[in-house]
Scaffold this active site. Sequence first.
Site, PDB file in Angstrom:
ATOM      1  N   TYR A 474       0.839  -1.196   0.000  1.00  0.00           N
ATOM      2  CA  TYR A 474       0.000   0.000   0.000  1.00  0.00           C
ATOM      3  C   TYR A 474       0.874   1.247   0.000  1.00  0.00           C
ATOM      4  O   TYR A 474       0.936   1.991  -0.953  1.00  0.00           O
ATOM      5  CB  TYR A 474      -0.953  -0.021   1.194  1.00  0.00           C
ATOM      6  CG  TYR A 474      -1.976   1.097   1.154  1.00  0.00           C
ATOM      7  CD1 TYR A 474      -3.085   0.989   0.324  1.00  0.00           C
ATOM      8  CD2 TYR A 474      -1.820   2.245   1.925  1.00  0.00           C
ATOM      9  CE1 TYR A 474      -4.029   2.023   0.263  1.00  0.00           C
ATOM     10  CE2 TYR A 474      -2.760   3.266   1.870  1.00  0.00           C
ATOM     11  CZ  TYR A 474      -3.852   3.155   1.042  1.00  0.00           C
ATOM     12  OH  TYR A 474      -4.773   4.176   0.977  1.00  0.00           O
ATOM     13  N   SER A 554      -6.391   1.048  -4.549  1.00  0.00           N
ATOM     14  CA  SER A 554      -6.478   2.470  -4.225  1.00  0.00           C
ATOM     15  C   SER A 554      -5.092   3.103  -4.335  1.00  0.00           C
ATOM     16  O   SER A 554      -4.507   3.102  -5.413  1.00  0.00           O
ATOM     17  CB  SER A 554      -7.087   2.649  -2.832  1.00  0.00           C
ATOM     18  OG  SER A 554      -7.483   3.979  -2.621  1.00  0.00           O
ATOM     19  N   ASP A 637     -17.645   3.669  -7.922  1.00  0.00           N
ATOM     20  CA  ASP A 637     -16.539   4.123  -7.085  1.00  0.00           C
ATOM     21  C   ASP A 637     -16.484   5.645  -7.111  1.00  0.00           C
ATOM     22  O   ASP A 637     -16.065   6.243  -8.098  1.00  0.00           O
ATOM     23  CB  ASP A 637     -15.217   3.534  -7.594  1.00  0.00           C
ATOM     24  CG  ASP A 637     -14.071   3.764  -6.608  1.00  0.00           C
ATOM     25  OD1 ASP A 637     -14.230   4.610  -5.700  1.00  0.00           O
ATOM     26  OD2 ASP A 637     -13.030   3.103  -6.739  1.00  0.00           O
ATOM     27  N   HIS A 672     -15.624   1.437  -4.190  1.00  0.00           N
ATOM     28  CA  HIS A 672     -14.196   1.369  -3.896  1.00  0.00           C
ATOM     29  C   HIS A 672     -13.825   0.068  -3.184  1.00  0.00           C
ATOM     30  O   HIS A 672     -12.663  -0.302  -3.149  1.00  0.00           O
ATOM     31  CB  HIS A 672     -13.803   2.571  -3.045  1.00  0.00           C
ATOM     32  CG  HIS A 672     -12.347   2.874  -3.060  1.00  0.00           C
ATOM     33  ND1 HIS A 672     -11.649   3.145  -4.224  1.00  0.00           N
ATOM     34  CD2 HIS A 672     -11.423   2.943  -2.056  1.00  0.00           C
ATOM     35  CE1 HIS A 672     -10.379   3.374  -3.934  1.00  0.00           C
ATOM     36  NE2 HIS A 672     -10.218   3.254  -2.636  1.00  0.00           N
TER      37      HIS A 672
END
Length: 703
Positions: A474, A554, A637, A672
């Site tokens: 991430y 993301s 999203d 999302h």
Amino acid sequence: MKKAFCVSFVLIAMNSAAQLNYPVTHKEVVTDDYFGTKVADPYRWLEDDNSAATKAWVAEQNKVTNGYLATIPYRSKIKSRLESLWNYPKYGAPFKKGDYYYFYKNDGLQNQSVLYRTPSLAATPEVFIDPNTLSSEGIAALSGLSFTKDGKLCTYSVSKAGSDWSEIFVMNTETKALLPDKINWTKFGGVAWKGNEGFYYSAYDEPDEQSKLSKKNEFQKVFYHKLGTSQKEDVIIYQDKEHPLRYFGVGLTEDERFLILYVTEGTSGSELWYRDLNDAGQQNFSLLVLGFDTESSVIENKGDLLLLNTNYEAPNYRVVAVDPKQPGRQNWKTVIPEQKEALQGVGTAGGSLFASYLKDAASKIVQYDFEGNRIRDVELPGIGTAGGFGADKEDKTFYYTYTSFATPPAIYEYDIATGRSTLYKKTELNLKTDDIVTEQVFFKSKDGAQVPMFLTYKKGLKKDGNNPVLLYGYGGFNIPMTPGFSVSNAFFVEQGGIYVVVNLRGGSEYGEAWHKAGMLLNKQNVFNDFIGAAEHLIAAKYTGKNKIAVRGGSNGGLLVGAVMTQRPDLFKVAIPQVGVLDMLRFQKFTVGWGWTVEYGSADSAQYFPYLYKYSPYHNLKKGVSYPATLITTGDHDDRVVPAHSFKYAARLQEYHKGSNPVLIRVETNAGHGAGKPTSKVIDEAADIWAFVMYNLGMKFKDQ
């Protein structure tokens, strides 16, 4: 910025080796001028998610993707195995409100978890709220829950199709009857009850129906709603007409004395204001902590003082006591000093403080009294992630969860006075977890930084350079990647893969210094860390170049997009999910403006060159052979709008040269990720693992 448009032309990309005919994607001449640099954006038209042309393009892309996935011989077996693994009862930790214990439970394959309640944990529970009854497709999800202090009333928020927009409903808990009160157009804000008369909340003005999933969200306000009245009558208790791009949220201390206003200009950095509701002379909010260079939050009050968790002069955070009438930082008193481990948060229960630290990305929980005296370290079952250390002041016990990569979530009862943890509920599932092991490995990144990663695999692994790997990361927004069980990832391990989580800079694993080392003009460190992890795994003979798949969602989707453009030779498969892939325009949609504190903005002469240098959409090159790529997004999203994925897919298909498939999978009635129904989660997992395994040359192993 200057823009030019001209007649479009047709581009048809063909992958001859795999016999993939990608959909026709037309291009428009659209040019932006960023401080003298001309930047082409030929797929700008795909930003209009309501247009017939975009919808037709999505349908054609899904047709090609589904057609390719259908040719993978063991795709149906993967889905069947995932359904079998998923089909076990999943419980949330119980929490007490009023006369009842509440907990979430999913029988196995229910689309949404159901909220139950019971007067005693030994009694048979009853259904309290079942979101599965709110929509036929299971796309309505509970996104928030708040009770009055006596537990006689509650609010619950419902989000649909994965959107961040939510509706707030009010319920009488004694009768389970809905009150006529209903609040619309809330986003990123909870509810703070004041007695049983009403509550505070944050909301936006009603958006335009056509653009509600894409238009920039501005001018959030804080309201007070009195029960029995309509939303139109709600009183605005705070608004800022000078700063449209700020978030506002409110919370109350447990005794409902102090109303705290949280103000942020993005995803990090805060300003705090307060109102002492016992002080009739204070009619407006007063400044508590000036923003926005530091991060602070109110833990609780201790009489007239407020306890804050803050990183002011403490990158690893500390707890301080502040007199709101003398809030100057020079007057702050340290309650819990900064430690060598990064403090992630502080909960309260039974008159104690519970500080959650990370020690090399694993949980460490310490119990203190309100004076900051250390009572004990909470003894956890192992190296993993523990959460849920909070309850009311009068409670004697509470329940927390513990999990690790090889340990499904278990629930423990904690005795606040003795510090004793007792196993309350263990997860039973159709998977052998005893032969799954996790090791933590440290490697040097490009600049010499020591970066940890967790490797999870089956016992007996041979370091022969031939093991398939799924590398996950991430690296941003101060969010840590901690050990946690996933039945989907366990499936990959079961099939002989190594599941790897890299604790990249940009997260909070080692405090604010670790975060800052991976944000703004340091963002390239995150990509270097991820690339360094892959190179280390190859050098250590865990795997080889043609055996690595990378995945992230993301901000992690940005990560995957960046590393596959920078090092297309290093990875065999790439899965960028709901990614931020156009770094020049993200701030123009919904809440993207809030990420400029993390990324910077292309509207700034300082940040544009840096963003342009790594923006995945803008750094694809003609004639390059890219990894086998499956881009995923959802049509609802409204966090990272699907235009990012649409434009990236179009350009990737245009530029890519080679036999690897480069596809996009667009889920309908999904956003999302939050609130996605189990059926859609399993479908997506089956498609992703089929794509990964097939392109890594893996065979399906029957269990």
